[in-house]
Design a protein around this motif. Structure first.
Motif, PDB file in Angstrom:
ATOM      1  N   THR A  88     100.674  58.331  -8.163  1.00 43.69           N
ATOM      2  CA  THR A  88     101.720  58.852  -7.262  1.00 43.69           C
ATOM      3  C   THR A  88     102.366  57.650  -6.563  1.00 43.69           C
ATOM      4  O   THR A  88     102.200  57.453  -5.365  1.00 43.69           O
ATOM      5  CB  THR A  88     101.123  59.816  -6.208  1.00 43.69           C
ATOM      6  N   GLU A 157      90.686  62.362  -2.304  1.00 47.72           N
ATOM      7  CA  GLU A 157      89.532  61.473  -2.511  1.00 47.72           C
ATOM      8  C   GLU A 157      89.539  60.367  -1.459  1.00 47.72           C
ATOM      9  O   GLU A 157      90.573  59.781  -1.186  1.00 47.72           O
ATOM     10  CB  GLU A 157      89.615  60.878  -3.927  1.00 47.72           C
ATOM     11  N   GLU A 161      87.415  51.307  -3.329  1.00 49.50           N
ATOM     12  CA  GLU A 161      87.035  50.534  -4.509  1.00 49.50           C
ATOM     13  C   GLU A 161      85.989  49.499  -4.126  1.00 49.50           C
ATOM     14  O   GLU A 161      85.981  48.980  -3.015  1.00 49.50           O
ATOM     15  CB  GLU A 161      88.276  49.888  -5.129  1.00 49.50           C
ATOM     16  N   LYS A 216      94.480  63.328   4.325  1.00 48.04           N
ATOM     17  CA  LYS A 216      94.320  62.143   3.472  1.00 48.04           C
ATOM     18  C   LYS A 216      95.285  61.036   3.901  1.00 48.04           C
ATOM     19  O   LYS A 216      94.895  59.877   4.060  1.00 48.04           O
ATOM     20  CB  LYS A 216      94.554  62.533   2.003  1.00 48.04           C
TER      21      LYS A 216
HETATM   22  N1  NAI Z   1      92.415  53.824  -6.244  1.00 43.43           N
HETATM   23  C1  NAI Z   1      91.801  54.389  -5.235  1.00 43.43           C
HETATM   24  O1  NAI Z   1      90.861  53.827  -4.675  1.00 43.43           O
HETATM   25  C2  NAI Z   1      92.222  55.728  -4.727  1.00 43.43           C
HETATM   26  C3  NAI Z   1      93.339  56.371  -5.225  1.00 43.43           C
HETATM   27  N2  NAI Z   1      93.700  57.610  -4.756  1.00 43.43           N
HETATM   28  C4  NAI Z   1      94.842  58.329  -5.328  1.00 43.43           C
HETATM   29  O2  NAI Z   1      94.471  58.820  -6.614  1.00 43.43           O
HETATM   30  C5  NAI Z   1      95.597  58.815  -7.501  1.00 43.43           C
HETATM   31  C6  NAI Z   1      95.262  58.029  -8.746  1.00 43.43           C
HETATM   32  O3  NAI Z   1      94.969  56.702  -8.365  1.00 43.43           O
HETATM   33  P1  NAI Z   1      94.231  55.700  -9.350  1.00 43.43           P
HETATM   34  O4  NAI Z   1      93.109  56.394 -10.049  1.00 43.43           O
HETATM   35  O5  NAI Z   1      93.946  54.500  -8.558  1.00 43.43           O
HETATM   36  O6  NAI Z   1      95.400  55.410 -10.399  1.00 43.43           O
HETATM   37  P2  NAI Z   1      95.274  54.805 -11.853  1.00 43.43           P
HETATM   38  O7  NAI Z   1      96.569  54.214 -12.207  1.00 43.43           O
HETATM   39  O8  NAI Z   1      94.046  53.971 -11.958  1.00 43.43           O
HETATM   40  O9  NAI Z   1      95.014  56.098 -12.773  1.00 43.43           O
HETATM   41  C7  NAI Z   1      95.958  57.091 -13.026  1.00 43.43           C
HETATM   42  C8  NAI Z   1      95.885  57.469 -14.495  1.00 43.43           C
HETATM   43  O10 NAI Z   1      96.685  58.614 -14.733  1.00 43.43           O
HETATM   44  C9  NAI Z   1      97.208  58.520 -16.063  1.00 43.43           C
HETATM   45  N3  NAI Z   1      98.333  59.431 -16.199  1.00 43.43           N
HETATM   46  C10 NAI Z   1      99.543  59.365 -15.568  1.00 43.43           C
HETATM   47  N4  NAI Z   1     100.288  60.425 -15.923  1.00 43.43           N
HETATM   48  C11 NAI Z   1      99.554  61.170 -16.784  1.00 43.43           C
HETATM   49  C12 NAI Z   1      99.775  62.389 -17.486  1.00 43.43           C
HETATM   50  N5  NAI Z   1     100.934  63.073 -17.348  1.00 43.43           N
HETATM   51  N6  NAI Z   1      98.810  62.862 -18.301  1.00 43.43           N
HETATM   52  C13 NAI Z   1      97.638  62.194 -18.445  1.00 43.43           C
HETATM   53  N7  NAI Z   1      97.364  61.029 -17.790  1.00 43.43           N
HETATM   54  C14 NAI Z   1      98.310  60.537 -16.970  1.00 43.43           C
HETATM   55  C15 NAI Z   1      97.570  57.054 -16.182  1.00 43.43           C
HETATM   56  O11 NAI Z   1      97.671  56.648 -17.531  1.00 43.43           O
HETATM   57  C16 NAI Z   1      96.393  56.381 -15.434  1.00 43.43           C
HETATM   58  O12 NAI Z   1      95.361  56.009 -16.337  1.00 43.43           O
HETATM   59  C17 NAI Z   1      96.761  58.245  -6.680  1.00 43.43           C
HETATM   60  O13 NAI Z   1      97.468  59.326  -6.130  1.00 43.43           O
HETATM   61  C18 NAI Z   1      96.079  57.478  -5.569  1.00 43.43           C
HETATM   62  O14 NAI Z   1      96.868  57.440  -4.396  1.00 43.43           O
HETATM   63  C19 NAI Z   1      92.961  58.259  -3.821  1.00 43.43           C
HETATM   64  C20 NAI Z   1      91.828  57.671  -3.293  1.00 43.43           C
HETATM   65  C21 NAI Z   1      91.365  56.365  -3.712  1.00 43.43           C
END
Ligand code: NAI
Ligand code: UGA
Length: 480
Positions: A88, A157, A161, A216
């Motif tokens: 996002t 969540e 990390e 959040k």
């Molecule tokens: N990284 C963190 O520590 C935290 C992240 N978040 C939230 O969680 C969400 C995800 O963050 P991350 O896991 O860090 O991102 P990330 O970039 O590591 O993972 C997201 C995944 O979603 C996949 N993706 C995107 N569109 C898709 C679709 N239409 N169909 C299937 N797969 C798709 C991407 O290829 C990517 O692998 C964000 O909204 C972030 O703000 C929340 C808490 C902690």
């Protein structure tokens, strides 16, 4: 057997689902992603993300009740509960550019769920989203009106990390928001039952949808605000001779304030703090609350100020120019114990020094040369899109070299910048480093992890964020 499918196999989707699979042997968990290399890595011995303890959890349940797949539609169709944990990012174009959340990936996931579903489902917002997103998602899910019922839950969540596995195993709280209808409450109970496998009941909080979504953003804003508050104090400490570590300790001893998240630094980084605060700012503006928006924006502005201030200290200390000088950058990840570089302060510091024509030699124990070069070449906010949409071939920077050893990075350097607080940087042989550097030899500790007195004894000129200034640095007239 309950079937869970999680869309998005990233830093959140991967570890979160691995923990659910570990703690709930009676549930089948499939994590799906559009990125083939990412899924291949999850199915290999080298997982796509570095996270202490993650390997063990994945190995304990992979191919038993935990699966990683690119067959997105098939597994979504089969699931009872669908988590959505896709990117996002901050919008880079159009309405709200530079602030609002880009919900493109979320919307396409929701449309796909609507299109492939043949049975009722609970759809869980795991990604961090603007408050009221569930309302839009509900509309998308019901657009083709084929008689399937969806219940939307918000289950943000809170893992950080580097400590994700600990955070998931023993969360401070799990938050579940749902509609206040009987169907909504039934869905909340179903998700609660999943977490109840290992999380004590009093730590599972249930709220309405909007409270969960907003909590959040609020939690990240409060955490980042503490860092900006102590970083603002660090500037004042340097001007007054106070020591920011002593101030943080004294302030944090007040049980109403508490000791955590008061480490002054070169600035906070990571994929979420800035993104989520900017998103909060945008939501405030859209709701006619410019003063509230302005208040939270300051948290990001102080963070930018802190990164700029650090670069100014480096350049001004070194006779007001770093042109042609080798500067070692120790650490590139946004914090220790992760290989993640999203929004790392290292990028801004490197850009600042490159702007002054420095020659950079970068070392990080977990970040590859490819990644560093891509990060330095990427436009702001592009890093938060799925990997296959990012520039693939690293750009060649004549002024940047990436090495695999801190001693190599610091050899013949004029200055050393500590950007990430990796434990190994505390244990380096600084006498050896000093002997192999140009003189005068400078160290700029952006994480306050080094022993300033010991370094000064060796002969270094030391700058450490928020600490009493070295006479050398103090005598310089700098506007910061
Ligand atoms: N990284 C963190 O520590 C935290 C992240 N978040 C939230 O969680 C969400 C995800 O963050 P991350 O896991 O860090 O991102 P990330 O970039 O590591 O993972 C997201 C995944 O979603 C996949 N993706 C995107 N569109 C898709 C679709 N239409 N169909 C299937 N797969 C798709 C991407 O290829 C990517 O692998 C964000 O909204 C972030 O703000 C929340 C808490 C902690
Ligand atoms: O929504 C998210 O993505 C997550 O964001 C943060 O987690 P994370 O970014 O992984 O890591 P933090 O430990 O919060 O560190 C963020 C940044 O602040 C810096 N920091 C942290 C603490 C501190 O005292 N000083 C400081 O400069 C870190 O070095 C790092 O650059 C929150 O801590 C998580 O609760 C949240 O789930």
């Amino acid at each position: 057997m309950v079937k869970i499918c999680c869309i998005g196999a990233g830093y959140v989707g991967g570890p979160t689902m691995a923990m659910i699979a570990l703690k709930c042997p009676d549930i089948q968990v499939v994590v799906v992603d559009i990125s083939k290399p990412r899924i291949a890595a999850w199915n290999s011995d080298e997982l796509p993300i570095y996270e202490p303890g993650l390997d063990e959890v994945v190995k304990a349940c992979r191919d038993k009740n935990l699966f990683f797949s690119t067959e997105v539609e098939k597994h979504v169709a089969e699931a009872d509960i669908v988590f959505v944990s896709v990117n996002t990012p901050t919008k880079t174009r159009g309405l709200g550019a530079g602030k609002a959340a880009d919900l493109t990936y979320w919307e396409s996931a929701a449309r796909m769920i609507a299109d492939v579903s043949k049975s009722d489902k609970i759809v869980v917002e795991k990604s961090t989203v603007p408050v009221k997103t569930a309302e839009a998602i509900e509309k998308i899910l019901t657009h083709n009106n084929n008689g399937i019922h969806f219940q939307i839950l918000s289950n943000p969540e809170f893992l950080a990390e580097g400590t994700a596995i600990e955070d998931l195993a023993k969360p401070d709280r799990v938050l579940i928001g749902g509609r206040e209808t009987p169907e909504g409450q039934k869905a909340v109970a179903a998700l609660k039952a999943v977490y109840a496998h290992w999380v004590p009941e009093d730590r599972i909080l249930t709220t309405n949808l909007w409270s969960a979504e907003l909590s959040k953003l609020a939690a990240n804003a409060f955490l980042a605000q503490r860092i900006s508050s102590i970083n603002a104090m660090s500037a004042l400490c340097e001007s007054t001779g106070a020591n920011v570590s002593e101030v943080a300790y004294a302030v944090g001893k007040d049980s109403r304030i508490g000791p955590k998240f008061l480490n002054a630094s070169v600035g906070f980084g990571g994929s979420c703090f800035q993104k989520d605060i900017l998103n909060l700012v945008y939501i405030c503006e859209c709701n006619g609350l410019p003063d509230v928006a302005h208040y939270w924006k300051q948290v990001v502005q102080i963070n930018d100020y802190q990164k700029t201030r650090f670069v100014k200290r480096v350049v001004s200390s070194m006779f007001n120019t770093v042109s042609g000088k080798k500067i070692a950058i120790l650490g590139f990840a946004f914090k220790k114990d992760t290989g993640d570089t999203r929004e790392t302060p290292a990028i801004d510091v490197c850009h600042g020094l490159l702007g002054d024509k420095a020659l950079l030699s970068i070392y990080d124990p977990q970040v590859t040369e490819d990644q560093i070069k891509r990060d330095l070449a990427m436009n702001k906010f592009d890093w938060d899109h799925p990997q296959h949409l990012q520039p693939q071939s690293p750009t060649a920077f004549k002024q940047v070299s990436v090495v695999w050893d801190a001693y190599e990075a610091t050899k013949d350097a004029h200055g050393v910048c500590i950007i990430t607080e990796w434990e190994e940087f505390k244990k380096l042989d600084y006498q050896r480093i000093y002997d192999n550097m140009q003189k005068p030899a400078f160290i700029f500790d952006g994480r306050n992890v080094l022993n300033v007195q010991a370094l000064r004894k060796i002969g270094f000129i030391v700058y450490s964020i928020g600490k009493p200034l070295d006479p050398w640095v103090k005598d310089l007239q700098v506007s910061i």
